[in-house]
Scaffold this motif. Structure first.
Motif, PDB file in Angstrom:
ATOM      1  N   GLY A  70       1.536  25.213   4.945  1.00  0.00           N
ATOM      2  CA  GLY A  70       1.624  24.468   3.693  1.00  0.00           C
ATOM      3  C   GLY A  70       3.042  24.065   3.316  1.00  0.00           C
ATOM      4  N   ASN A  71       3.946  24.076   4.306  1.00  0.00           N
ATOM      5  CA  ASN A  71       5.330  23.681   4.039  1.00  0.00           C
ATOM      6  C   ASN A  71       5.502  22.173   3.948  1.00  0.00           C
ATOM      7  OD1 ASN A  71       6.408  26.322   4.045  1.00  0.00           O
ATOM      8  ND2 ASN A  71       6.355  26.322   6.280  1.00  0.00           N
ATOM      9  N   TYR A  72       4.607  21.432   4.609  1.00  0.00           N
ATOM     10  CA  TYR A  72       4.704  19.983   4.644  1.00  0.00           C
ATOM     11  C   TYR A  72       3.388  19.382   4.169  1.00  0.00           C
ATOM     12  CZ  TYR A  72       8.731  21.102   7.502  1.00  0.00           C
ATOM     13  OH  TYR A  72       9.908  21.610   7.946  1.00  0.00           O
ATOM     14  N   GLN A  73       3.488  18.357   3.358  1.00  0.00           N
ATOM     15  CA  GLN A  73       2.308  17.690   2.829  1.00  0.00           C
ATOM     16  C   GLN A  73       2.489  16.185   2.933  1.00  0.00           C
ATOM     17  OE1 GLN A  73       2.448  19.282  -1.162  1.00  0.00           O
ATOM     18  NE2 GLN A  73       0.828  20.744  -0.674  1.00  0.00           N
ATOM     19  N   ILE A  74       1.370  15.468   2.854  1.00  0.00           N
ATOM     20  CA  ILE A  74       1.402  14.015   2.919  1.00  0.00           C
ATOM     21  C   ILE A  74       0.440  13.449   1.872  1.00  0.00           C
ATOM     22  CG2 ILE A  74      -0.427  13.906   4.665  1.00  0.00           C
ATOM     23  CD1 ILE A  74       1.078  11.508   5.898  1.00  0.00           C
ATOM     24  N   THR A  75       0.764  12.288   1.365  1.00  0.00           N
ATOM     25  CA  THR A  75      -0.148  11.549   0.505  1.00  0.00           C
ATOM     26  C   THR A  75       0.132  10.066   0.683  1.00  0.00           C
ATOM     27  OG1 THR A  75      -1.114  11.424  -1.715  1.00  0.00           O
ATOM     28  CG2 THR A  75       1.293  11.476  -1.576  1.00  0.00           C
ATOM     29  N   ASN A  76      -0.798   9.240   0.305  1.00  0.00           N
ATOM     30  CA  ASN A  76      -0.625   7.792   0.344  1.00  0.00           C
ATOM     31  C   ASN A  76      -0.775   7.244  -1.057  1.00  0.00           C
ATOM     32  OD1 ASN A  76      -0.444   7.196   3.277  1.00  0.00           O
ATOM     33  ND2 ASN A  76      -2.419   8.202   3.285  1.00  0.00           N
ATOM     34  N   VAL A  77       0.100   6.331  -1.422  1.00  0.00           N
ATOM     35  CA  VAL A  77       0.053   5.702  -2.733  1.00  0.00           C
ATOM     36  C   VAL A  77       0.063   4.200  -2.532  1.00  0.00           C
ATOM     37  CG1 VAL A  77       1.232   5.399  -4.937  1.00  0.00           C
ATOM     38  CG2 VAL A  77       1.313   7.615  -3.787  1.00  0.00           C
ATOM     39  N   TRP A  78      -0.980   3.539  -2.985  1.00  0.00           N
ATOM     40  CA  TRP A  78      -1.034   2.080  -2.924  1.00  0.00           C
ATOM     41  C   TRP A  78      -0.309   1.525  -4.142  1.00  0.00           C
ATOM     42  CZ3 TRP A  78      -2.937  -0.652   1.087  1.00  0.00           C
ATOM     43  CH2 TRP A  78      -3.784   0.003   1.981  1.00  0.00           C
ATOM     44  N   THR A  79       0.631   0.602  -3.942  1.00  0.00           N
ATOM     45  CA  THR A  79       1.218  -0.121  -5.072  1.00  0.00           C
ATOM     46  C   THR A  79       0.489  -1.441  -5.272  1.00  0.00           C
ATOM     47  OG1 THR A  79       2.925  -1.038  -3.620  1.00  0.00           O
ATOM     48  CG2 THR A  79       3.498   0.925  -4.892  1.00  0.00           C
ATOM     49  N   VAL A  80       0.103  -2.075  -4.159  1.00  0.00           N
ATOM     50  CA  VAL A  80      -0.694  -3.310  -4.195  1.00  0.00           C
ATOM     51  C   VAL A  80      -1.695  -3.230  -3.051  1.00  0.00           C
ATOM     52  CG1 VAL A  80      -0.641  -5.825  -3.970  1.00  0.00           C
ATOM     53  CG2 VAL A  80       1.222  -4.661  -5.135  1.00  0.00           C
ATOM     54  N   LYS A  81      -2.949  -3.560  -3.313  1.00  0.00           N
ATOM     55  CA  LYS A  81      -3.974  -3.553  -2.269  1.00  0.00           C
ATOM     56  C   LYS A  81      -4.807  -4.814  -2.415  1.00  0.00           C
ATOM     57  CE  LYS A  81      -7.578  -0.702  -0.249  1.00  0.00           C
ATOM     58  NZ  LYS A  81      -8.316   0.548  -0.346  1.00  0.00           N
ATOM     59  N   ASP A  82      -4.924  -5.575  -1.319  1.00  0.00           N
ATOM     60  CA  ASP A  82      -5.648  -6.852  -1.337  1.00  0.00           C
ATOM     61  C   ASP A  82      -5.111  -7.768  -2.436  1.00  0.00           C
ATOM     62  OD1 ASP A  82      -7.259  -6.044   0.799  1.00  0.00           O
ATOM     63  OD2 ASP A  82      -8.700  -5.087  -0.548  1.00  0.00           O
ATOM     64  N   SER A  83      -3.797  -7.814  -2.579  1.00  0.00           N
ATOM     65  CA  SER A  83      -3.089  -8.652  -3.561  1.00  0.00           C
ATOM     66  C   SER A  83      -3.336  -8.241  -5.010  1.00  0.00           C
ATOM     67  CB  SER A  83      -3.440 -10.135  -3.382  1.00  0.00           C
ATOM     68  OG  SER A  83      -3.096 -10.568  -2.079  1.00  0.00           O
ATOM     69  N   VAL A  84      -3.891  -7.046  -5.241  1.00  0.00           N
ATOM     70  CA  VAL A  84      -4.171  -6.576  -6.598  1.00  0.00           C
ATOM     71  C   VAL A  84      -3.292  -5.360  -6.893  1.00  0.00           C
ATOM     72  CG1 VAL A  84      -5.942  -5.637  -8.139  1.00  0.00           C
ATOM     73  CG2 VAL A  84      -6.561  -7.371  -6.435  1.00  0.00           C
ATOM     74  N   PRO A  85      -2.458  -5.404  -7.953  1.00  0.00           N
ATOM     75  CA  PRO A  85      -1.657  -4.236  -8.332  1.00  0.00           C
ATOM     76  C   PRO A  85      -2.549  -3.006  -8.561  1.00  0.00           C
ATOM     77  CG  PRO A  85      -0.941  -6.168  -9.547  1.00  0.00           C
ATOM     78  CD  PRO A  85      -2.210  -6.549  -8.841  1.00  0.00           C
ATOM     79  N   GLN A  86      -2.052  -1.839  -8.170  1.00  0.00           N
ATOM     80  CA  GLN A  86      -2.828  -0.600  -8.265  1.00  0.00           C
ATOM     81  C   GLN A  86      -2.194   0.383  -9.248  1.00  0.00           C
ATOM     82  OE1 GLN A  86      -5.796  -0.094  -6.229  1.00  0.00           O
ATOM     83  NE2 GLN A  86      -5.406  -2.299  -6.171  1.00  0.00           N
TER      84      GLN A  86
END
Length: 74
Positions: A8-24
């Motif tokens: 559990g020393n390293y973690q990952i996540t994904n954050v969309w700022t824009v998806k399919d030209s739509v702000p998230q």
């Protein structure tokens, strides 16, 4: 957040700022900021129909293992 090592020393996540030209989630194209009480690194990814890119961002990029990928033989 998802652990990427057993300790559990390293973690990952994904954050969309824009998806399919739509702000998230209140995000949009342009400057972004991230902060934490601990050290972290960021990898920026961009995807489109016929192109993609990625680059490290932030100031705390460091290797987490010693894996070396040899070039493909010719």
């Amino acid at each position: 957040w998802t652990n990427i090592d057993n300790a559990g020393n390293y973690q990952i996540t994904n954050v969309w700022t824009v998806k399919d030209s739509v702000p998230q989630g209140g995000c949009n194209n342009g400057p972004q900021t991230a902060k934490s009480d601990g050290s972290f690194g960021i990898m920026v990814w961009g995807l489109d129909t016929y192109a993609s890119y990625a680059y490290p961002a932030g100031g705390n990029m460091a290797p987490i293992n010693s894996v070396v990928v040899s070039p493909a033989p010719h």
